[in-house]
Design a protein around this motif. Sequence first.
Motif, PDB file in Angstrom:
ATOM      1  N   GLU A 163      -0.598  11.299   2.096  1.00 52.28           N
ATOM      2  CA  GLU A 163      -1.079  10.041   2.668  1.00 52.28           C
ATOM      3  C   GLU A 163      -0.020   9.391   3.546  1.00 52.28           C
ATOM      4  O   GLU A 163      -0.316   8.868   4.622  1.00 52.28           O
ATOM      5  N   TYR A 189       1.126   5.469  -1.935  1.00 50.70           N
ATOM      6  CA  TYR A 189       0.755   6.652  -1.170  1.00 50.70           C
ATOM      7  C   TYR A 189       1.378   7.896  -1.820  1.00 50.70           C
ATOM      8  O   TYR A 189       2.491   7.843  -2.339  1.00 50.70           O
ATOM      9  N   SER A 219       0.834  -1.209   0.000  1.00 50.82           N
ATOM     10  CA  SER A 219       0.000   0.000   0.000  1.00 50.82           C
ATOM     11  C   SER A 219       0.865   1.254   0.000  1.00 50.82           C
ATOM     12  O   SER A 219       0.560   2.234  -0.687  1.00 50.82           O
ATOM     13  N   LEU A 225      -8.989   1.310   1.823  1.00 53.71           N
ATOM     14  CA  LEU A 225      -8.200   1.752   0.678  1.00 53.71           C
ATOM     15  C   LEU A 225      -8.973   1.557  -0.619  1.00 53.71           C
ATOM     16  O   LEU A 225      -8.958   2.419  -1.504  1.00 53.71           O
TER      17      LEU A 225
END
Length: 288
Positions: free
Chosen positions: A43, A39, A35, A114
């Motif tokens: 974030e 970003y 993840s 997400l």
Amino acid sequence: MAQSPTVLQKLSHMYPQMSPSQQAIADVILRDPESSAFYNVAEMAKEANVSESTVTRFATFLGCSGFPGLSRELQEMVRSRLTTGQRFQLSRSITKEEQTVMQHFEEDVHNLNLMIERIDLTALERVVKLLLAAKRIGIVSSRSALALGTFFDFYLNLLHKDTLLFNGEPRTVDRLHRLQADDVIVGIGFARYTRFSVDCLAIGKQRGAKIVVITDYPSSPLCQYADEVLYTPTGIASHMESFVAPMSLLTAILRSMFHQDSEKATSLLTEMEDAWSGLGIYFDPNKS
């Protein structure tokens, strides 16, 4: 020639020399490298509870050309993907010895959030229309993702869709010749991507079928053949993928299909319920 260290190797090596704020950013990346790879600065700063300028300086500290350089390195790492064994070792090194079950649930919830933030609803609607109009639907999924393909295949059949499941066995590729220009192939695959899935989509594309891809990253090799792509995260700090978000996405597609064709679906389900009852498919406590 020795290979350059990966971002994760850099983080592990340089961690003791980092400030508390830098360690907070490193923890975010180590906890969920997949993840983190996508970003933006804001974030990343939010996840680490630091300022955006701290994130930028952190990237330079690692020897990257600013935050974009760090992102590129992370995405390249994700593309090549850690081996299963490396992921297991990583999960052991970055989690507490007594990690609770609730933490695993929270990771799955994080992936769902997400997906909710990033899902392209317009693309999802186009996918639903493609599947409803398709004469035949091929489903490509192998290894761990096969469970998702089997689930999707089961419920598409409840809509009386003519489906072909390509499950990773080389002989199933022979069925690709049945697919034509008015058919749709749904490719479901996540890093580490299988050669079988990539090859199936390549052949399907050559045959003129529409290709829908459900995957994790824009760098996925499945995307090169796609007419439509839906992204869903699967990354957790473990040697196992989290399929909670992909399963939720497939369920949303199926529910939308049933809703848009509700009269036909109701009629079909009523007929099938009668058949199931006659065959005794489900346990009935009123019958011996």
